[in-house]
Structure formats: C-alpha cells, structure tokens
Design an enzyme around this catalytic site. Structure first.
Site, mmCIF file in Angstrom:
data_model
loop_
_atom_site.group_PDB
_atom_site.id
_atom_site.type_symbol
_atom_site.label_atom_id
_atom_site.label_comp_id
_atom_site.label_asym_id
_atom_site.label_seq_id
_atom_site.Cartn_x
_atom_site.Cartn_y
_atom_site.Cartn_z
ATOM 1 N NE ARG A 49 54.392 48.957 18.638
ATOM 2 C CZ ARG A 49 55.512 49.671 18.220
ATOM 3 N NH1 ARG A 49 55.867 50.457 19.321
ATOM 4 N NH2 ARG A 49 56.165 49.618 17.423
ATOM 5 C CE1 TYR A 101 37.595 35.553 32.767
ATOM 6 C CE2 TYR A 101 39.868 36.019 32.245
ATOM 7 C CZ TYR A 101 38.430 35.536 31.540
ATOM 8 O OH TYR A 101 38.363 35.431 30.530
ATOM 9 C CG ASP A 173 39.737 41.835 37.245
ATOM 10 O OD1 ASP A 173 38.583 42.264 36.968
ATOM 11 O OD2 ASP A 173 40.029 40.796 36.664
ATOM 12 C CE LYS A 198 34.449 39.836 29.759
ATOM 13 N NZ LYS A 198 35.334 39.132 30.858
#
Ligand SMILES: *Cc1c(COP(=O)(O)O)cnc(C)c1O
Length: 384
Positions: A49, A101, A173, A198
């Site tokens: 982790r 978004y 972003d 993306k």
C-alpha cells in the site's frame, strides 16, 4: 545529460533496466509485502500500500512529463481528487468552476459539503471573479481546463496570480489537455491532477488517477493521506500505463490533427449548429488556449441546427465507426450525448441555460484515419 524533450521523456523517464535480470521493461511486481532482513531493515519497500516498484516507475514517468519533482498514482482519478480535498479541514472553503467534471461536482457537493467544507461553483473563465469569493476560510482553487463538454478555457496564470496574493493553493485537473498539451506547474499551479484513465493510459483498459507537485511538504502530506486512506493502483495497471505513456506524444499528435480536421468539417456542414473547439479563432478564450496550450487536442462538441433529442439520437444510432460511450482519450473515437449521459443529473432548465442543449454531442476523436472518421460523420448526418 541535457534536459530531455517530451517524446524522449515519454519513452524513457522512470524506466530503468530491472537490476535482477536486465529486463528493459519494468516488471509487474505482483506482491503485497516484501521480506525484510531484520525488523525495519528493508530496501525501501515494506508493504505494497505504501510502495511498489512498478508503481514507482510510473510515478517517476508522470512526474517527468508534468515537469514535477514528485508524483503519486491512485486507484482512480476520483481517488486522486479525494486525496487533495482531504488536505483541508472542516470550515475551509474552495473556489471552483461551474462546469466541472460531473464526478468532481458530485464528490464536492454530496460528500464534502456534508463533512463541513464549502465549495463556490463560479464562472472561472473570468479569473477576476475569484476575488469576490475569497474570505479568511478560503484555502484552495480547483480548476479544470479545457472543460467538459463545452471546451471552456480558464487562464491558469491569471488564477495563480490571484491565489498567490491570497496564499491559496491552486490545483488543476489536467485530464483533457494531458501533459503533452499543457503544463500547469510551469504556470505556477501547486498540484496537477489527472484521470490517468484517459489520455495517459490511452487504450481504454485502465482506471487510474495521479497527482504531481514540486512542493515537498505537499507531496508528503498527500502521500501520508494516500497511505492512510488506501486509494492505490495495482501493479498490473501501473504496467499498462507505463506502456501506454511510451506513445503518448505520438497519440496526442494524431488526436490533435484529427481533432482539427473534424472540427473544420463540422463547422462547414449545413446541418451542424455550433462547434465547440478551442482552436477556432472565434472561440471566446482562443487567445488564452493559444498561450497556455501547445495545440488544441482531440475533444470537441457540436450541436445540430435542428436542435432536438430525436435528431441527436438518430445521429448517434447512425454512426458506424464512433462508439457510443462515456470516457475519452483512448485510441478509438467515441461519441457521447451529455444531456442523457454524463450530464443527465443536471436539471433541464439549468442544463440548457449553460449551453448543454438537447442536440449537443461530444466527440473524443481517436487516432484512426481522419478520412474514415469524416465519412462516418458525413453518412450519419444524412440521416438527421
Ligand atoms: C474521467 C475524469 C475524472 C475522473 O477520473 P476517473 O479515473 O474516472 O476516476 C476527473 N476529471 C476529468 C476531467 C475526467 O474526464
């Protein structure tokens, strides 16, 4: 070695031959834990982790592409955004744009407002609007440019100037532009966020997010939150993105070329109303797009002159090469209908007031041959 240019970084940054075998590509370290010589004596890896070598290579690659010293990868773009908001305390305020978004809007509004953080959703295409909303609780400006689906452009440098005067953080972003087109840290932003899902990944086969920064204290705070809360990506996905990034510059070049050709084709088509693409000189913020972006990308939206849901649906049914789907930034071209898909949760009046009319269609232009994409749109437009 001299400072590498973008394409060279895309191919090489972060990836070293594997020390145990010489493998040129970073292996998929599919492990949850690492054997220690004695308690607390290890090679920088204790539990996955916290750190994984495949993920580390990818983080170095993304940091290099964003001209950043540090990067962190997350289980999704939303996981990355969530980590930034967790830097804040109850009572803090955030100034952000009114055409975010949808998933970011939902998280801010429905998760974090409940926990006592206040968000101001405003028109950031005029940066000076920010001044009206700053008070002693303001901590962060969160912006997204180009925006979805209307391709509005926000002046990053102008927002940063206001933020610096008021001691606020700026997070950008950068998903729609990708680091190939826009470098927010070079323009003074503190944090860059990506939905790696993306363009960075680019092949529609991974969900992932990333943050990049040059501020070591911020990096350590973000890494602490990530390790505490757990939104880490797996090694297989990290490998897929490392592979995807090697062609990022080639893919983006083609996305931009195809985007330009299709925007021009649509603009001249008698059945098409408005075309939203920041490369047109009559786009309201074209000058800023030209200043802060290296090209205009492969995302665009358009409306039909005969604006109706029915016509939009007919067009979407008639295309053969474009796939009807959410998401963007992959090698294959996608068609999307914001009013019924990504933006369906916005009340109709508000949606139309913001330009999201019934016939608005968003395209994510892939890297196919532009002639084929144009003939597909041409034949489909005959049906409407
Ligand atoms: C997809 C997207 C996100 C969310 O990323 P996920 O990887 O889907 O969690 C955030 N911002 C923008 C602009 C996006 O397109």
């Amino acid at each position: 070695m001299a400072k590498m240019k973008f394409g060279t970084k895309a191919v090489h940054a972060g990836v070293e031959p594997d020390p145990s075998t010489g493998a040129i590509m970073t292996p998929i370290f599919q492990t949850s834990t690492y054997v220690q010589e004695e308690p607390a004596k290890h090679k920088g890896y204790a539990y996955a982790r916290g750190a994984n070598p495949t993920r580390n290579a990818l983080q170095k690659s993304i940091a290099a592409l964003e001209n950043a010293t540090f990067a962190l990868c997350f289980s999704s773009g939303m996981g990355a955004t969530d980590t930034v908001i967790k830097l804040l305390n109850q009572g803090d305020e955030v100034i952000t744009s009114n055409d975010l978004y949808g998933g970011s809007y939902r998280m801010f509004k429905r998760v974090y407002e409940r926990l006592g953080i206040k968000f101001h959703f405003i028109d950031l295409t005029h940066a000076e609007n920010i001044n009206q909303y700053i008070n002693s609780n303001t901590r962060l400006i969160w912006l997204e440019t180009p925006s979805n689906p209307l391709m509005n452009i926000i002046d990053i440098e102008a927002c940063v100037a206001i933020a610096k005067k008021n001691n606020l953080l700026v997070a950008v972003d950068n998903t729609f532009a990708s680091p190939y087109l826009q470098s927010p840290l070079d323009l003074g932003a503190d944090i860059v966020m990506h939905s790696v899902t993306k363009y960075l990944s680019g092949h529609s086969d991974v969900i992932m997010g990333a943050l990049a920064t040059n501020n070591e204290k911020l990096f350590q705070d973000l890494a602490f939150i990530q390790n505490s809360c757990g939104a880490v990506p797996g090694p297989q996905d990290s490998f897929l993105v490392l592979r995807g990034i090697k062609t990022l510059h080639l893919r983006m070049e083609r996305h931009c070329q195809n985007g330009r050709k299709i925007a021009e084709f649509l603009k001249n088509h008698p059945k098409v109303g408005k075309v939203y693409w920041p490369g047109f000189s009559d786009h309201p913020n074209h000058a800023i797009a030209k200043k802060q972006m290296r090209d205009f990308g492969g995302m665009l939206s358009f409306t039909l002159k005969d604006d109706s849901l029915e016509k939009a649906f007919t067009l979407m049914k008639s295309v053969q090469l474009f796939s009807l789907a959410e998401s963007l930034g992959g090698v294959e071209s996608l068609i999307n209908h914001p009013a019924s898909m990504t933006h369906a949760s916005i009340p109709k009046e508000e949606r139309i007031k913001n330009g999201l009319v019934d016939s608005l269609i968003r395209l994510s232009i892939g890297i196919e041959d532009s002639e084929d994409l144009i003939s597909d749109l041409e034949q489909a437009l005959k049906h409407v």
